[in-house]
Design an enzyme around this catalytic site. Structure first.
Site, PDB file in Angstrom:
ATOM      1  N   ASP A   1      59.779  37.607  42.912  1.00  0.00           N
ATOM      2  CA  ASP A   1      58.376  38.575  42.611  1.00  0.00           C
ATOM      3  C   ASP A   1      57.033  37.848  42.921  1.00  0.00           C
ATOM      4  O   ASP A   1      56.958  36.682  43.317  1.00  0.00           O
ATOM      5  CB  ASP A   1      58.395  38.537  40.871  1.00  0.00           C
ATOM      6  CG  ASP A   1      59.497  38.978  40.385  1.00  0.00           C
ATOM      7  OD1 ASP A   1      60.270  39.795  40.999  1.00  0.00           O
ATOM      8  OD2 ASP A   1      59.898  38.606  39.306  1.00  0.00           O
TER       9      ASP A   1
HETATM   10  N1  URA Z   1      64.195  36.491  38.572  1.00  0.00           N
HETATM   11  C1  URA Z   1      62.858  37.049  38.231  1.00  0.00           C
HETATM   12  O1  URA Z   1      62.633  37.560  37.164  1.00  0.00           O
HETATM   13  N2  URA Z   1      62.028  36.874  39.252  1.00  0.00           N
HETATM   14  C2  URA Z   1      62.119  36.348  40.301  1.00  0.00           C
HETATM   15  O2  URA Z   1      61.170  36.321  41.080  1.00  0.00           O
HETATM   16  C3  URA Z   1      63.541  35.865  40.565  1.00  0.00           C
HETATM   17  C4  URA Z   1      64.456  35.873  39.862  1.00  0.00           C
END
Ligand code: URA
Length: 259
Positions: A105
């Site tokens: 993310d």
């Molecule tokens: N899980 C999440 O919630 N975000 C990420 O970036 C990776 C795994």
């Protein structure tokens, strides 16, 4: 060259992962011999003049495998129509085009792989590989034994049950906990959604392990290095041989195995 699907050809040229290349085709950005192609099953031999956004693409000869410590506020992507900084913007002096293997993310930091090898990307991201990903998270409050059990049994999420996963509290930050979370799927915002499901939302998230790899502590946020041959070999082996690990109980999993 034998025929292959246009999206596979594009990923082998280092343009983007197969999935992202499908998006480019759907957006009408890809042309073959001057004609825009929007059909997903379209096949090419590589002898055609293939362009993305009007620029010709050619197969990459040099395979590149990179580990980056992704900073927060950078997109796991090769481009962004809103002008946000992308992980590839952090890589200078490389003539080959690389793209991220899966994604983190915008607000997650840590271990991100980048490559121009489409087969490698597929192996690392295919659900059947079930590669363990390890995260460190600052979470609100402190998860208890019941939460740990729910993780190990497989939490119910809005897009279906999650595979059994591992949760342990490894420290504290004031009234909040630092948790280690290990999952072997890669669904959208999965760790954040799992922690929300047990009412301990994530305040900060960092990926520290991917299969047999651990985030190199020498890499500052935004820095990267090539994988060594040994790292690459061990990672490929762990993706190719998931079966024996699937049979193990979760509590018996060792961190070193990466699976
Ligand atoms: N899980 C999440 O919630 N975000 C990420 O970036 C990776 C795994």
């Amino acid at each position: 060259m034998e025929q292959m699907r246009l999206q596979k050809y594009l990923s082998e040229c280092g343009v983007a992962s197969r999935r992202a290349a499908e998006g480019m085709i759907a957006e009408g950005r890809v042309a073959v011999d001057g004609v825009t192609v929007s059909e997903m099953g379209f096949k090419v031999t590589g002898r055609e003049r293939i362009t993305v956004d009007g620029k010709p693409v050619k197969p990459e000869r040099n395979r590149i495998y990179i580990m980056m410590n992704k900073p927060v506020s950078v997109l796991s992507s090769v481009s962004d129509d809103r002008g946000r900084k992308c992980v590839v913007d952090l890589i200078d002096g490389l003539k080959e085009r690389v793209y991220p293997v899966g994604r983190l993310d915008y607000d997650t930091s840590g271990l991100l792989l980048l490559t121009n090898d489409g087969d490698f990307t597929k192996k690392m991201t295919h659900p059947s590989s079930e590669i363990w990903k390890t995260y460190e998270a600052v979470v609100r409050g402190e998860p208890n034994e019941g939460n740990v059990r729910r993780f190990a049994e497989g939490l119910e999420l809005d897009d279906g049950p999650a595979l059994p996963a591992l949760l342990s509290v490894i420290g504290h930050r004031g009234s909040n906990a630092v948790a280690e979370i290990r999952i072997r799927e890669g669904r959208n915002r999965q760790v954040r959604r799992m922690m929300e499901a047990i009412k301990h939302p994530v305040l900060k998230l960092k990926r520290v392990g991917f299969g047999t790899l651990e985030l190199d502590p020498a890499l500052k946020p935004g820095a990267w290095r090539y994988l060594t041959d040994d790292e690459l070999r061990r990672l490929a082996a762990c993706a190719e041989n998931p079966a024996h690990e699937k049979d193990r109980t979760l509590s018996g999993l060792s961190r070193d195995s990466g699976k």
